[in-house]
Design a protein around this motif. Structure first.
Motif, PDB file in Angstrom:
ATOM      1  N   LEU A 224     -65.305  22.257   1.803  1.00  0.00           N
ATOM      2  CA  LEU A 224     -65.155  20.878   1.385  1.00  0.00           C
ATOM      3  C   LEU A 224     -64.139  20.792   0.244  1.00  0.00           C
ATOM      4  CD1 LEU A 224     -68.904  19.709   1.233  1.00  0.00           C
ATOM      5  CD2 LEU A 224     -67.414  19.948   3.227  1.00  0.00           C
ATOM      6  N   GLU A 225     -63.040  20.123   0.503  1.00  0.00           N
ATOM      7  CA  GLU A 225     -62.078  19.849  -0.561  1.00  0.00           C
ATOM      8  C   GLU A 225     -62.554  18.625  -1.338  1.00  0.00           C
ATOM      9  OE1 GLU A 225     -58.106  19.333   0.765  1.00  0.00           O
ATOM     10  OE2 GLU A 225     -57.915  21.358   1.581  1.00  0.00           O
ATOM     11  N   LEU A 226     -62.673  18.754  -2.652  1.00  0.00           N
ATOM     12  CA  LEU A 226     -63.120  17.660  -3.491  1.00  0.00           C
ATOM     13  C   LEU A 226     -61.954  17.168  -4.351  1.00  0.00           C
ATOM     14  CD1 LEU A 226     -66.574  19.107  -4.636  1.00  0.00           C
ATOM     15  CD2 LEU A 226     -65.988  17.913  -2.512  1.00  0.00           C
TER      16      LEU A 226
ATOM     17  N   SER B 249     -58.973  16.456  -3.564  1.00  0.00           N
ATOM     18  CA  SER B 249     -57.735  17.199  -3.292  1.00  0.00           C
ATOM     19  C   SER B 249     -56.503  16.306  -3.314  1.00  0.00           C
ATOM     20  CB  SER B 249     -57.835  17.919  -1.943  1.00  0.00           C
ATOM     21  OG  SER B 249     -58.078  16.995  -0.901  1.00  0.00           O
TER      22      SER B 249
ATOM     23  N   SER C  62     -57.931  25.965  -0.791  1.00  0.00           N
ATOM     24  CA  SER C  62     -58.850  25.813   0.344  1.00  0.00           C
ATOM     25  C   SER C  62     -58.210  26.313   1.634  1.00  0.00           C
ATOM     26  CB  SER C  62     -59.307  24.362   0.487  1.00  0.00           C
ATOM     27  OG  SER C  62     -58.242  23.523   0.857  1.00  0.00           O
TER      28      SER C  62
ATOM     29  N   ASN D 291     -66.177  10.631  -0.329  1.00  0.00           N
ATOM     30  CA  ASN D 291     -66.706  11.087  -1.617  1.00  0.00           C
ATOM     31  C   ASN D 291     -67.505  12.380  -1.465  1.00  0.00           C
ATOM     32  OD1 ASN D 291     -69.718  10.558  -1.476  1.00  0.00           O
ATOM     33  ND2 ASN D 291     -68.979   8.504  -1.029  1.00  0.00           N
ATOM     34  N   PRO D 292     -67.590  13.197  -2.533  1.00  0.00           N
ATOM     35  CA  PRO D 292     -68.261  14.508  -2.464  1.00  0.00           C
ATOM     36  C   PRO D 292     -69.707  14.427  -1.977  1.00  0.00           C
ATOM     37  CG  PRO D 292     -66.995  14.343  -4.483  1.00  0.00           C
ATOM     38  CD  PRO D 292     -66.947  12.983  -3.852  1.00  0.00           C
TER      39      PRO D 292
ATOM     40  N   LYS E 174     -69.749  14.081   1.809  1.00  0.00           N
ATOM     41  CA  LYS E 174     -69.344  15.337   2.452  1.00  0.00           C
ATOM     42  C   LYS E 174     -70.483  16.358   2.439  1.00  0.00           C
ATOM     43  CE  LYS E 174     -64.320  15.217   1.652  1.00  0.00           C
ATOM     44  NZ  LYS E 174     -63.163  16.008   1.190  1.00  0.00           N
ATOM     45  N   ALA E 175     -71.153  16.464   1.286  1.00  0.00           N
ATOM     46  CA  ALA E 175     -72.257  17.425   1.173  1.00  0.00           C
ATOM     47  C   ALA E 175     -73.399  17.046   2.114  1.00  0.00           C
ATOM     48  CB  ALA E 175     -72.741  17.491  -0.266  1.00  0.00           C
TER      49      ALA E 175
ATOM     50  N   GLU F 296     -67.606  24.459  -1.762  1.00  0.00           N
ATOM     51  CA  GLU F 296     -67.039  23.289  -2.420  1.00  0.00           C
ATOM     52  C   GLU F 296     -65.914  23.731  -3.365  1.00  0.00           C
ATOM     53  OE1 GLU F 296     -70.318  21.346  -4.316  1.00  0.00           O
ATOM     54  OE2 GLU F 296     -71.187  20.635  -2.428  1.00  0.00           O
TER      55      GLU F 296
ATOM     56  N   GLY G 160     -63.115  22.091  -6.013  1.00  0.00           N
ATOM     57  CA  GLY G 160     -62.584  20.957  -6.761  1.00  0.00           C
ATOM     58  C   GLY G 160     -61.608  21.417  -7.822  1.00  0.00           C
TER      59      GLY G 160
END
Length: 476
Positions: A293-295, A297, A307, A328-329, A332-333, A346, A348
């Motif tokens: 998961l790109e946070l 980015s 990533s 949003n994070p 995604k989570a 994750e 970030g």
């Protein structure tokens, strides 16, 4: 973006929880005909992994794949009376085509013993052609009154193996070898412990001499029959006049087996491991083992670069997905969790500055800080830990849910508490029917190994002397 609906808690309503997680987890949707489902990409990918893995295991026993027709003529099905009687309430029948009545009914296959009987009859001639060991990956139709996605649907996918052998000993040996393959597969890939044993006469497969089963325990305490292997003896080969010339040039009937497991394994996987956040897929069978998961980015190009680097390294050995969206994070989570991906990584801006990433285990939701240079090694290690942890948790739950009943009152109390009851039983088929009517519990198997020691020599129900140990439980 798709909104993830609220999931009913397991402890509040397990059945509703199950429906919630399979729909939110994009595993299925309902078909246009009642009792049917559509396998979405995730569930079908799980089935593909099950199919491909089991297929390799079967081939160690010289199994060859074939494919037989979907439709069975009525005259063929009627050749094995006990078999057809067992399936009669569930048979889907074709009586006309294009508005014209057929001269003979056709049935959509509920299973293919009769088709294989005819096939074997035409294939076999000499003893040196034996054994014939075939399997087909197919769909079948059984018109179930009560349906439940993956567990009991009117059409489902499965594999069905069918074999014939020169001797009873050889056929019985293969019957148990296949059961061991099922047991090993569930343990090593699905992380599901099982109890193996023989079905009672009342619960065995219609037309079989003996039926062997592996039984798995779901989180609500109910049993699920995860695979069966049947020794058919000469029942089908005699009914279909399957013969070969033996060494003495005499025509004799070979000995048969059949065995199968189905897409209900997907349901077993969900109900063995899932939690209030969604499904949990064991790493060895997961279509996607790692979500990266790109946070944020879009605000930091270095996040995207790191990533990508990690993705390229991990895809050499693992099945990996990368989420570069600007969602949003939290979404995604939650999306990763509801789909059961075993591990998410994750990444970030702050992580990149500190030369680290965050690992989140799906089984425990534990967050672990990992140095970027250690990602590959730690991924290998943690995926293995997740696989083992899922199995050990399920094994502990199974072992803690066995109880012994020495009389019927004890039995009824334990069954009402969701226990698997191990007991001495000398009852008849009619007794099994009555017990199920009164308690909802059925005989699951006579176990090969007794999970807990049991003493005495009296049946809990009839009070007759017996040595037969049987496991009862409510089941799917």
């Amino acid at each position: 973006m798709k909104k993830i609906e609220k999931i009913t808690l397991q402890k509040e309503d397990f059945a509703s929880w199950y429906t919630d997680v399979i729909k939110n987890g994009d595993l299925m949707s309902y078909g246009s005909s009642k009792g049917s489902i559509i396998f979405k990409p995730l569930s079908f990918a799980i089935w593909e992994n099950i199919r491909n893995t089991l297929d390799k295991m079967f081939k160690t026993k010289n199994v060859k794949n074939v494919y037989l027709p979907l439709l069975i003529p009525e005259s063929l099905l009627q050749k094995e009376k006990e078999h057809v009687q067992g399936f009669n309430p569930e048979l889907a029948t074709i009586t006309e085509i294009g508005g014209k009545k057929l001269s003979e009914k056709f049935y959509v296959r509920p299973t293919s013993e009769t088709l294989f009987g005819e096939f074997f009859k035409n294939e076999l001639n000499l003893y040196n052609e034996l054994p014939l060991i075939f399997n087909q990956w197919a769909n079948v139709v059984r018109w179930e009154k009560t349906t439940n996605p993956f567990l009991r649907t009117r059409e489902f996918l499965w594999q069905e193996g069918h074999t014939i052998h020169k001797t009873e000993e050889e056929a019985r040996k293969l019957t148990l070898e296949i059961l061991y393959i099922y047991k090993n597969f569930l343990k090593e890939y699905l992380a599901i412990p099982i109890v193996e044993g023989q079905k009672t006469e009342h619960e065995k497969f219609s037309g079989a001499v003996d039926t062997y089963t592996i039984e798995a325990m779901m989180k609500d305490g109910k049993a699920l029959q995860a695979g069966t292997s049947h020794y058919l003896g000469q029942n089908f080969t005699k009914a279909f006049n399957v013969t070969y010339k033996n060494e003495e040039n005499k025509l004799v009937n070979p000995y048969g087996t059949s065995w199968g497991t189905t897409t209900r394994l997907i349901g077993a996987l969900i109900m063995t491991h899932g939690d209030d956040h969604g499904i949990i897929i064991p790493p060895r069978i997961a279509p996607v083992q790692i979500d990266i998961l790109e946070l944020f980015s879009k605000k930091d190009s270095l996040v995207s670069k790191i990533s990508n680097d990690i993705y390229n390294v991990l895809t050499k050995e693992f099945r990996v997905s990368i989420d570069k969206s600007d969602k949003n994070p939290g979404f995604k989570a939650a999306n990763s969790e509801i789909h059961g991906t075993p591990l998410r990584i994750e990444i970030g801006p702050n992580d990149v500055k500190n030369n680290q990433v965050i690992f989140v285990r799906r089984d425990t939701l534990e967050k672990i800080t990992i140095k970027i240079e250690n990602v590959f090694f730690e991924t290998q290690k943690i995926l293995e830990e997740i696989q083992n942890n899922l199995y050990n948790n399920a094994l502990t739950r199974l072992n803690n849910n066995f109880s012994i009943a020495s009389n019927y009152n004890e039995f009824k109390k334990l069954i009402s508490e969701g226990k698997w009851v191990i007991t001495l039983f000398a009852g008849t088929d009619q007794d099994e029917v009555k017990i199920k009517e009164e308690t909802g519990a059925s005989t699951r198997c006579c176990p090969f190994k007794t999970p807990i020691n049991i003493s005495g020599d009296k049946c809990f129900y009839t009070n007759k002397k017996t040595k037969r140990i049987v496991i009862f439980a409510k089941a799917y």
